[in-house]
Design a protein around this motif. Structure first.
Motif, PDB file in Angstrom:
ATOM      1  N   ALA A 182      -3.298  19.242  -4.280  1.00 14.75           N
ATOM      2  CA  ALA A 182      -1.884  18.913  -4.477  1.00 14.75           C
ATOM      3  C   ALA A 182      -1.795  17.788  -5.493  1.00 14.75           C
ATOM      4  CB  ALA A 182      -1.256  18.482  -3.155  1.00 14.75           C
ATOM      5  N   THR A 183      -0.652  17.688  -6.138  1.00 11.11           N
ATOM      6  CA  THR A 183      -0.427  16.571  -7.052  1.00 11.11           C
ATOM      7  C   THR A 183       0.799  15.798  -6.602  1.00 11.11           C
ATOM      8  OG1 THR A 183       0.900  17.899  -8.589  1.00 11.11           O
ATOM      9  CG2 THR A 183      -1.469  17.747  -9.031  1.00 11.11           C
ATOM     10  N   VAL A 184       0.806  14.510  -6.936  1.00  9.04           N
ATOM     11  CA  VAL A 184       1.893  13.637  -6.516  1.00  9.04           C
ATOM     12  C   VAL A 184       2.305  12.743  -7.680  1.00  9.04           C
ATOM     13  CG1 VAL A 184       0.332  11.890  -5.571  1.00  9.04           C
ATOM     14  CG2 VAL A 184       2.653  12.045  -4.700  1.00  9.04           C
ATOM     15  N   ASP A 185       3.606  12.484  -7.768  1.00  9.04           N
ATOM     16  CA  ASP A 185       4.174  11.537  -8.726  1.00  9.04           C
ATOM     17  C   ASP A 185       4.801  10.398  -7.938  1.00  9.04           C
ATOM     18  OD1 ASP A 185       3.637  13.327 -10.827  1.00  9.04           O
ATOM     19  OD2 ASP A 185       5.632  14.202 -10.730  1.00  9.04           O
ATOM     20  N   LEU A 186       4.776   9.197  -8.505  1.00  8.70           N
ATOM     21  CA  LEU A 186       5.406   8.040  -7.888  1.00  8.70           C
ATOM     22  C   LEU A 186       6.158   7.290  -8.982  1.00  8.70           C
ATOM     23  CD1 LEU A 186       5.638   6.386  -5.227  1.00  8.70           C
ATOM     24  CD2 LEU A 186       3.724   5.026  -6.072  1.00  8.70           C
ATOM     25  N   LEU A 246      11.881   3.412  -4.606  1.00  7.72           N
ATOM     26  CA  LEU A 246      10.574   4.018  -4.829  1.00  7.72           C
ATOM     27  C   LEU A 246      10.750   5.506  -4.559  1.00  7.72           C
ATOM     28  CD1 LEU A 246       7.740   3.015  -5.554  1.00  7.72           C
ATOM     29  CD2 LEU A 246       7.255   2.889  -3.120  1.00  7.72           C
ATOM     30  N   ARG A 247      10.398   6.352  -5.527  1.00  8.08           N
ATOM     31  CA  ARG A 247      10.568   7.795  -5.386  1.00  8.08           C
ATOM     32  C   ARG A 247       9.226   8.487  -5.551  1.00  8.08           C
ATOM     33  NH1 ARG A 247      15.878   9.510  -8.924  1.00  8.08           N
ATOM     34  NH2 ARG A 247      17.390   8.203  -7.848  1.00  8.08           N
ATOM     35  N   ALA A 248       9.041   9.553  -4.781  1.00  8.19           N
ATOM     36  CA  ALA A 248       7.807  10.329  -4.876  1.00  8.19           C
ATOM     37  C   ALA A 248       8.139  11.812  -4.880  1.00  8.19           C
ATOM     38  CB  ALA A 248       6.880  10.005  -3.716  1.00  8.19           C
ATOM     39  N   GLY A 249       7.275  12.571  -5.507  1.00  9.68           N
ATOM     40  CA  GLY A 249       7.423  14.018  -5.532  1.00  9.68           C
ATOM     41  C   GLY A 249       6.059  14.671  -5.533  1.00  9.68           C
ATOM     42  N   ALA A 250       6.008  15.902  -5.036  1.00 11.80           N
ATOM     43  CA  ALA A 250       4.755  16.657  -4.982  1.00 11.80           C
ATOM     44  C   ALA A 250       4.946  17.975  -5.722  1.00 11.80           C
ATOM     45  CB  ALA A 250       4.344  16.919  -3.542  1.00 11.80           C
ATOM     46  N   ASN A 251       3.830  18.644  -6.018  1.00 13.22           N
ATOM     47  CA  ASN A 251       3.901  19.900  -6.753  1.00 13.22           C
ATOM     48  C   ASN A 251       4.469  21.038  -5.911  1.00 13.22           C
ATOM     49  OD1 ASN A 251       1.413  19.778  -5.261  1.00 13.22           O
ATOM     50  ND2 ASN A 251       0.716  21.583  -6.364  1.00 13.22           N
ATOM     51  N   ALA A 252       4.475  20.897  -4.596  1.00 17.35           N
ATOM     52  CA  ALA A 252       5.030  21.930  -3.712  1.00 17.35           C
ATOM     53  C   ALA A 252       5.586  21.267  -2.452  1.00 17.35           C
ATOM     54  CB  ALA A 252       3.960  22.949  -3.346  1.00 17.35           C
ATOM     55  N   VAL A 285       0.849  -1.191   0.000  1.00 18.14           N
ATOM     56  CA  VAL A 285       0.000   0.000   0.000  1.00 18.14           C
ATOM     57  C   VAL A 285       0.883   1.239   0.000  1.00 18.14           C
ATOM     58  CG1 VAL A 285      -1.770   1.311   1.251  1.00 18.14           C
ATOM     59  CG2 VAL A 285      -1.834  -1.185   1.285  1.00 18.14           C
ATOM     60  N   VAL A 286       0.512   2.222  -0.839  1.00 22.34           N
ATOM     61  CA  VAL A 286       1.121   3.549  -0.808  1.00 22.34           C
ATOM     62  C   VAL A 286      -0.025   4.544  -0.737  1.00 22.34           C
ATOM     63  CG1 VAL A 286       2.555   5.248  -1.986  1.00 22.34           C
ATOM     64  CG2 VAL A 286       3.124   2.814  -2.148  1.00 22.34           C
ATOM     65  N   ARG A 287      -0.010   5.379   0.295  1.00 17.38           N
ATOM     66  CA  ARG A 287      -1.077   6.364   0.501  1.00 17.38           C
ATOM     67  C   ARG A 287      -0.452   7.755   0.578  1.00 17.38           C
ATOM     68  NH1 ARG A 287      -3.662   4.084   4.391  1.00 17.38           N
ATOM     69  NH2 ARG A 287      -5.408   3.428   3.116  1.00 17.38           N
ATOM     70  N   ALA A 288      -1.022   8.702  -0.165  1.00 15.92           N
ATOM     71  CA  ALA A 288      -0.577  10.092  -0.154  1.00 15.92           C
ATOM     72  C   ALA A 288      -1.627  10.937   0.555  1.00 15.92           C
ATOM     73  CB  ALA A 288      -0.374  10.596  -1.577  1.00 15.92           C
ATOM     74  N   ALA A 289      -1.214  11.686   1.574  1.00 13.68           N
ATOM     75  CA  ALA A 289      -2.121  12.561   2.314  1.00 13.68           C
ATOM     76  C   ALA A 289      -1.765  14.013   2.024  1.00 13.68           C
ATOM     77  CB  ALA A 289      -2.018  12.290   3.813  1.00 13.68           C
ATOM     78  N   ASN A 290      -2.759  14.792   1.610  1.00 11.69           N
ATOM     79  CA  ASN A 290      -2.580  16.214   1.341  1.00 11.69           C
ATOM     80  C   ASN A 290      -2.738  16.973   2.651  1.00 11.69           C
ATOM     81  OD1 ASN A 290      -2.703  18.874   0.545  1.00 11.69           O
ATOM     82  ND2 ASN A 290      -4.138  18.536  -1.123  1.00 11.69           N
ATOM     83  N   LEU A 291      -1.709  17.688   3.067  1.00 13.31           N
ATOM     84  CA  LEU A 291      -1.705  18.399   4.342  1.00 13.31           C
ATOM     85  C   LEU A 291      -2.187  19.832   4.227  1.00 13.31           C
ATOM     86  CD1 LEU A 291       1.819  17.184   5.503  1.00 13.31           C
ATOM     87  CD2 LEU A 291      -0.406  16.122   5.952  1.00 13.31           C
ATOM     88  N   THR A 292      -2.575  20.246   3.030  1.00 17.94           N
ATOM     89  CA  THR A 292      -2.918  21.646   2.795  1.00 17.94           C
ATOM     90  C   THR A 292      -4.401  21.822   2.475  1.00 17.94           C
ATOM     91  OG1 THR A 292      -2.523  21.598   0.401  1.00 17.94           O
ATOM     92  CG2 THR A 292      -0.605  21.960   1.830  1.00 17.94           C
ATOM     93  N   ILE A 335       4.895   5.283 -12.057  1.00 12.00           N
ATOM     94  CA  ILE A 335       3.785   4.434 -11.642  1.00 12.00           C
ATOM     95  C   ILE A 335       2.525   5.301 -11.596  1.00 12.00           C
ATOM     96  CG2 ILE A 335       2.881   2.952  -9.806  1.00 12.00           C
ATOM     97  CD1 ILE A 335       5.435   1.896 -11.228  1.00 12.00           C
ATOM     98  N   ILE A 336       2.676   6.511 -11.058  1.00 10.64           N
ATOM     99  CA  ILE A 336       1.606   7.516 -10.974  1.00 10.64           C
ATOM    100  C   ILE A 336       2.205   8.840 -11.437  1.00 10.64           C
ATOM    101  CG2 ILE A 336       0.067   8.799  -9.424  1.00 10.64           C
ATOM    102  CD1 ILE A 336      -0.740   5.912  -9.527  1.00 10.64           C
ATOM    103  N   LYS A 337       1.480   9.568 -12.275  1.00 12.09           N
ATOM    104  CA  LYS A 337       1.964  10.860 -12.770  1.00 12.09           C
ATOM    105  C   LYS A 337       0.919  11.926 -12.518  1.00 12.09           C
ATOM    106  CE  LYS A 337       4.555  13.623 -15.353  1.00 12.09           C
ATOM    107  NZ  LYS A 337       5.345  14.550 -14.600  1.00 12.09           N
ATOM    108  N   SER A 338       1.257  12.916 -11.721  1.00 18.03           N
ATOM    109  CA  SER A 338       0.411  14.089 -11.450  1.00 18.03           C
ATOM    110  C   SER A 338      -0.982  13.722 -10.949  1.00 18.03           C
ATOM    111  CB  SER A 338       0.302  14.977 -12.692  1.00 18.03           C
ATOM    112  OG  SER A 338       1.581  15.426 -13.084  1.00 18.03           O
ATOM    113  N   ALA A 339      -1.048  12.783 -10.004  1.00 15.22           N
ATOM    114  CA  ALA A 339      -2.339  12.413  -9.416  1.00 15.22           C
ATOM    115  C   ALA A 339      -2.796  13.527  -8.475  1.00 15.22           C
ATOM    116  CB  ALA A 339      -2.213  11.101  -8.648  1.00 15.22           C
ATOM    117  N   SER A 340      -4.029  13.969  -8.624  1.00 20.26           N
ATOM    118  CA  SER A 340      -4.582  15.024  -7.770  1.00 20.26           C
ATOM    119  C   SER A 340      -5.047  14.447  -6.443  1.00 20.26           C
ATOM    120  CB  SER A 340      -5.769  15.705  -8.454  1.00 20.26           C
ATOM    121  OG  SER A 340      -5.342  16.407  -9.589  1.00 20.26           O
ATOM    122  N   VAL A 341      -4.660  15.123  -5.378  1.00 20.22           N
ATOM    123  CA  VAL A 341      -5.101  14.750  -4.034  1.00 20.22           C
ATOM    124  C   VAL A 341      -5.894  15.936  -3.488  1.00 20.22           C
ATOM    125  CG1 VAL A 341      -4.412  13.937  -1.762  1.00 20.22           C
ATOM    126  CG2 VAL A 341      -3.003  13.379  -3.742  1.00 20.22           C
TER     127      VAL A 341
END
Length: 78
Positions: free
Chosen positions: A14-18, A58-64, A3-10, A29-35
């Motif tokens: 937000a968008t996330v890449d994996l 495994l690498r992840a990045g966010a828009n900010a 399981v990989v879960r992304a939580a938006n703290l704002t 695996i995931i490109k610019s998924a909106s949270v």
């Protein structure tokens, strides 16, 4: 990886890449998924688990900065 879960703290979207990094190459695996604001999104679940080989990352990045917390659940197979 089970399981990989992304939580938006704002309070904004937000968008996330994996990606999986293997042999000097990132594969998305995931490109610019909106949270949604103050919400979470499951990027990988037990129905779509992911096997990583030794040396993979495994690498992840966010828009900010500081917008996404990532939680990863995994099992090590020996």
């Amino acid at each position: 990886v089970n399981v990989v879960r992304a939580a938006n703290l704002t309070t904004g979207i937000a968008t996330v890449d994996l990606t999986v990094f293997r042999s000097a190459t990132d594969t998305y695996i995931i490109k610019s998924a909106s949270v949604a604001p103050n919400s979470s999104l499951v990027l990988i679940d037990r129905n779509e688990y992911l096997y990583l080989e030794e040396g993979d990352a495994l690498r992840a990045g966010a828009n900010a900065i500081s917008t996404i917390d990532l939680t990863i659940h995994y099992e090590e197979i020996t």
